[in-house]
Design a protein around this motif. Sequence first.
Motif, PDB file in Angstrom:
ATOM      1  N   GLU A 290       1.411  -1.060   0.499  1.00 54.88           N
ATOM      2  CA  GLU A 290      -0.286   0.179  -0.342  1.00 54.88           C
ATOM      3  C   GLU A 290       1.222   1.539   0.375  1.00 54.88           C
ATOM      4  N   ASP A 291       1.809   1.031   0.535  1.00 50.98           N
ATOM      5  CA  ASP A 291       2.722   2.632   0.532  1.00 50.98           C
ATOM      6  C   ASP A 291       3.732   2.732  -0.077  1.00 50.98           C
ATOM      7  N   ILE A 292       3.854   1.318  -1.619  1.00 50.24           N
ATOM      8  CA  ILE A 292       4.071   1.649  -2.786  1.00 50.24           C
ATOM      9  C   ILE A 292       3.562   2.374  -3.442  1.00 50.24           C
ATOM     10  N   GLN A 293       2.028   1.575  -3.511  1.00 49.61           N
ATOM     11  CA  GLN A 293       1.043   1.986  -4.360  1.00 49.61           C
ATOM     12  C   GLN A 293       0.419   3.871  -4.372  1.00 49.61           C
ATOM     13  N   PHE A 294       0.720   3.797  -3.078  1.00 50.21           N
ATOM     14  CA  PHE A 294       0.127   5.199  -2.607  1.00 50.21           C
ATOM     15  C   PHE A 294       1.621   6.689  -2.856  1.00 50.21           C
ATOM     16  N   MET A 295       2.767   5.474  -3.196  1.00 50.15           N
ATOM     17  CA  MET A 295       3.690   7.176  -2.912  1.00 50.15           C
ATOM     18  C   MET A 295       3.676   7.670  -4.116  1.00 50.15           C
ATOM     19  N   GLY A 296       2.934   7.584  -5.225  1.00 45.54           N
ATOM     20  CA  GLY A 296       3.271   8.457  -6.762  1.00 45.54           C
ATOM     21  C   GLY A 296       5.129   8.298  -6.894  1.00 45.54           C
ATOM     22  N   PRO A 297       5.134   9.020  -8.118  1.00 41.39           N
ATOM     23  CA  PRO A 297       6.161   9.519  -9.101  1.00 41.39           C
ATOM     24  C   PRO A 297       7.469   9.502  -8.263  1.00 41.39           C
ATOM     25  N   VAL A 298       8.203   8.963  -8.614  1.00 41.19           N
ATOM     26  CA  VAL A 298       9.776   8.801  -7.200  1.00 41.19           C
ATOM     27  C   VAL A 298      10.897   9.344  -8.375  1.00 41.19           C
ATOM     28  N   ARG A 299      11.785   9.540  -8.312  1.00 44.27           N
ATOM     29  CA  ARG A 299      12.939  10.290  -8.746  1.00 44.27           C
ATOM     30  C   ARG A 299      13.947   8.699  -8.686  1.00 44.27           C
ATOM     31  N   ILE A 300      14.527   8.853 -10.455  1.00 38.38           N
ATOM     32  CA  ILE A 300      15.307   7.595  -9.958  1.00 38.38           C
ATOM     33  C   ILE A 300      15.921   7.413  -8.795  1.00 38.38           C
ATOM     34  N   SER A 301      16.857   9.244  -9.183  1.00 41.71           N
ATOM     35  CA  SER A 301      17.641   8.925  -8.074  1.00 41.71           C
ATOM     36  C   SER A 301      17.626   9.067  -6.601  1.00 41.71           C
ATOM     37  N   THR A 302      16.234   9.487  -6.952  1.00 42.99           N
ATOM     38  CA  THR A 302      15.784   8.590  -4.789  1.00 42.99           C
ATOM     39  C   THR A 302      15.589   6.890  -5.035  1.00 42.99           C
ATOM     40  N   VAL A 303      15.146   6.809  -5.617  1.00 46.29           N
ATOM     41  CA  VAL A 303      15.547   5.004  -5.904  1.00 46.29           C
ATOM     42  C   VAL A 303      16.378   4.347  -5.454  1.00 46.29           C
ATOM     43  N   GLU A 304      17.456   4.667  -6.510  1.00 39.37           N
ATOM     44  CA  GLU A 304      18.573   4.492  -6.329  1.00 39.37           C
ATOM     45  C   GLU A 304      19.481   4.654  -5.112  1.00 39.37           C
ATOM     46  N   GLU A 305      19.388   6.059  -4.260  1.00 38.56           N
ATOM     47  CA  GLU A 305      19.796   5.720  -3.283  1.00 38.56           C
ATOM     48  C   GLU A 305      19.340   4.638  -1.820  1.00 38.56           C
ATOM     49  N   ALA A 306      18.383   5.183  -2.345  1.00 45.78           N
ATOM     50  CA  ALA A 306      17.814   3.971  -1.410  1.00 45.78           C
ATOM     51  C   ALA A 306      17.818   1.925  -1.104  1.00 45.78           C
ATOM     52  N   GLN A 307      18.179   2.012  -2.342  1.00 41.72           N
ATOM     53  CA  GLN A 307      19.095   1.100  -2.939  1.00 41.72           C
ATOM     54  C   GLN A 307      20.136   0.734  -1.940  1.00 41.72           C
TER      55      GLN A 307
END
Length: 335
Positions: A290-307
Motif C-alpha cells: 500500500e505504501d508503494i502504491q500510494f507513493m506516487g512518482p519518484v525520481r530514479i535517483s531517489t530510488v537508487e539512493e534508497a537501494q
Amino acid sequence: MQGKSSGVRKAAILLIALGPDISSQILKQLPDNLIQKITYEIANINYVEPYERDKVIEDFLDMASAREYVLDGGIDYARNLLNKALGTQRAKEVLDVLSQIQQRERPFAIARKADTHQLINLLLNEHPQTIALIMCYMQPDKAATVLSEFPPELQTEIAERIGTINRTSPTVIKRIEKIMEDKFSSLVENETETVGGVKTLVEILNSVDRGTERNIIGELETTQPELADVVKANLFVFEDVVNLDKGSIQRILREVSTEDLALALKGASEEVSAIVFANMSSRAAEMLKEDIQFMGPVRISTVEEAQSRIVSIIRRLDEAGEIVIARGDKDSVII
C-alpha cells in the motif's frame, strides 16, 4: 560437445533448425565472410543434441524479444519487461549480448574503439558533415570529449549539423566508413577490444570465495584506496537480493527502514519484490504494498539512493558474518 556454443555454431544450429527455405533467405542478408563461416560450420555439424538445439532457439527468441522491446520503448523499457519475463540475471545476460551485437552492427565501429586522442587528430581535418555523421554513431561521452577539443567555431558547426541530420543513405554511410577505416587502420588495431576495468574485476570478485575477496580488497585498500572504494560499491547490487537465502533476507529486513524499503522496491523488478514480500508477514507485506502504491512518482535517483543504503546494510551484515552471500565453492554453507 562443447559446454558453451560459439556464436557461429549457434547461428549454424539455428539455421539447421529453421529448415532450408527460411535459412536460405536469412543467409542472403548476411555478409560474405559470415556466410562462409556459418556454412562451413553447418557442413561440419553431424549431430546436435536436442537440448542444445532447444537452448539455441530459446536464446534466439529471447534476443528477438529484447530487440523488439528496445525498439518499442528503449533500453529501460526492455529491461523492465525482460526482468519480469526472464528474471533479473537472465535479462541482464540477454541485454549484454544484445548490446554487444548492436555495437558490432552499427556503422563506424572503429571510431567507437579508437583511442580518443587519435580520433581527435584524425577527425580534425575532416569535413564538418563527415565528423557530425560519425559522432552520431559514437558513444555520447566519447563524442562529447572529441567535440570539446575542436576549435569553438568548428564545435558550433558540427553541433548544428548533428542537430539537423535526419536521414543518410546507407550507401553514403558505407562509403564514408570505408574511407575512415582506411585512415584509421595505420593507427588503430581493428581487433583490439576493451578488456579489464572495474566491471571485470567486480564480476571476478563476485565469483571467488569470501577469503580471496577479503585478501584482494584488503591489499587494494592499502595500495589503491580509491579503486578499492569503487570496487566495494559495485560488488553487490540491490537486485542481487534474489540470490540470498531466506534467513539472510529476514535479517536484512530487520535493519532496513520501511521508507527505504518502499522506495527501493518502487524501482525493483517483480522478482525482487516477490522475494522481499515472501519473507515478511502477510500484514507487513500488504502495508508495504500500500505504501508503494500510494507513493506516487519518484525520481530514479531517489530510488537508487534508497537501494544503495540497503546495499550498505547488506555489506555490513556480510562483513560481520551475520548473513551469507554465496561466493564460489569455498563459501558453501554447511547445514
